[in-house]
Design a protein around this motif. Structure first.
Motif, PDB file in Angstrom:
ATOM      1  N   LEU A 189      68.319  19.815  52.622  1.00  0.00           N
ATOM      2  CA  LEU A 189      67.646  18.688  53.264  1.00  0.00           C
ATOM      3  C   LEU A 189      68.282  17.360  52.863  1.00  0.00           C
ATOM      4  O   LEU A 189      68.406  16.455  53.682  1.00  0.00           O
ATOM      5  CB  LEU A 189      66.155  18.696  52.917  1.00  0.00           C
ATOM      6  N   ASP A 190      68.683  17.250  51.593  1.00  0.00           N
ATOM      7  CA  ASP A 190      69.359  16.020  51.158  1.00  0.00           C
ATOM      8  C   ASP A 190      70.690  15.843  51.873  1.00  0.00           C
ATOM      9  O   ASP A 190      71.053  14.740  52.271  1.00  0.00           O
ATOM     10  CB  ASP A 190      69.573  16.026  49.643  1.00  0.00           C
ATOM     11  N   THR A 191      71.421  16.941  52.044  1.00  0.00           N
ATOM     12  CA  THR A 191      72.696  16.870  52.770  1.00  0.00           C
ATOM     13  C   THR A 191      72.469  16.443  54.213  1.00  0.00           C
ATOM     14  O   THR A 191      73.193  15.597  54.740  1.00  0.00           O
ATOM     15  CB  THR A 191      73.399  18.239  52.730  1.00  0.00           C
ATOM     16  N   ALA A 192      71.463  17.006  54.834  1.00  0.00           N
ATOM     17  CA  ALA A 192      71.155  16.639  56.220  1.00  0.00           C
ATOM     18  C   ALA A 192      70.709  15.182  56.312  1.00  0.00           C
ATOM     19  O   ALA A 192      71.076  14.475  57.245  1.00  0.00           O
ATOM     20  CB  ALA A 192      70.080  17.561  56.781  1.00  0.00           C
ATOM     21  N   ARG A 193      69.945  14.726  55.333  1.00  0.00           N
ATOM     22  CA  ARG A 193      69.470  13.343  55.353  1.00  0.00           C
ATOM     23  C   ARG A 193      70.619  12.361  55.166  1.00  0.00           C
ATOM     24  O   ARG A 193      70.644  11.309  55.788  1.00  0.00           O
ATOM     25  CB  ARG A 193      68.422  13.127  54.275  1.00  0.00           C
ATOM     26  N   ARG A 194      71.591  12.701  54.335  1.00  0.00           N
ATOM     27  CA  ARG A 194      72.741  11.817  54.144  1.00  0.00           C
ATOM     28  C   ARG A 194      73.545  11.672  55.433  1.00  0.00           C
ATOM     29  O   ARG A 194      74.182  10.653  55.659  1.00  0.00           O
ATOM     30  CB  ARG A 194      73.639  12.338  53.024  1.00  0.00           C
ATOM     31  N   ARG A 195      73.521  12.697  56.257  1.00  0.00           N
ATOM     32  CA  ARG A 195      74.260  12.654  57.515  1.00  0.00           C
ATOM     33  C   ARG A 195      73.576  11.783  58.566  1.00  0.00           C
ATOM     34  O   ARG A 195      74.204  11.298  59.493  1.00  0.00           O
ATOM     35  CB  ARG A 195      74.418  14.075  58.058  1.00  0.00           C
ATOM     36  N   LEU A 196      72.273  11.581  58.420  1.00  0.00           N
ATOM     37  CA  LEU A 196      71.528  10.773  59.380  1.00  0.00           C
ATOM     38  C   LEU A 196      71.601   9.297  59.021  1.00  0.00           C
ATOM     39  O   LEU A 196      71.737   8.928  57.861  1.00  0.00           O
ATOM     40  CB  LEU A 196      70.053  11.183  59.388  1.00  0.00           C
ATOM     41  N   THR A 197      71.492   8.464  60.022  1.00  0.00           N
ATOM     42  CA  THR A 197      71.372   7.024  59.825  1.00  0.00           C
ATOM     43  C   THR A 197      69.971   6.614  60.266  1.00  0.00           C
ATOM     44  O   THR A 197      69.310   7.356  60.984  1.00  0.00           O
ATOM     45  CB  THR A 197      72.420   6.274  60.667  1.00  0.00           C
TER      46      THR A 197
END
Length: 142
Positions: free
Chosen positions: A92-100
């Motif tokens: 989830l942290d990896t996915a969140r870093r990819r989002l703006t």
């Protein structure tokens, strides 16, 4: 047609060719730029869809580990639950870093990450307690 011939007769051949070819070049350039922008949008949406599928799979794995622990309350199953929670939090942290912040689903994704992190911290505080307290904590989440 006569007026077009009189109008074009004033210009050199190079100017005539440029006037006829330039609109085609501009049209092709516009189509290319539009395709580039569209492919960028599509790529970001596909990445978000992929992250959602990975997240759902991770939640399924966490759920399966919790159910396995509820069926057999052993230290190995307890460690497996913590491992799955850590893996899910990392995903989830990896996915969140990819989002703006401008991305669709930004608020919802951050909310899910914070809830997952909060439950993981709560479960970690129960590690000093006996296995039955941990069992009750997982049952409360379920």
């Amino acid at each position: 047609m006569g007026w077009i011939d009189r109008l074009l007769s004033r210009f050199k051949i190079r100017t005539k060719v440029l006037l006829l070819v330039l609109p085609f070049i501009l049209g092709i350039t516009a189509v290319g730029v539009t395709g580039l922008v569209t492919s960028g949008l599509l790529q970001s949406r596909m990445a978000i869809s992929s992250d959602v599928a990975v997240s759902l799979r991770g939640f399924k794995d966490v759920y399966a580990a919790m159910i396995g622990f509820l069926d057999q309350t052993t230290e190995e199953n307890r460690a497996l639950v913590f491992r799955r929670l850590d893996e899910q939090r990392a995903a989830l942290d990896t996915a969140r870093r990819r989002l703006t912040p401008q991305s669709e689903g930004w608020e919802g994704r951050c909310h899910v990450v914070s809830l997952t992190r909060g439950q993981g911290v709560y479960l970690r505080t129960q590690t000093a307690a006996p296995v039955t307290a941990f069992h009750c904590a997982i049952a409360r989440i379920r």
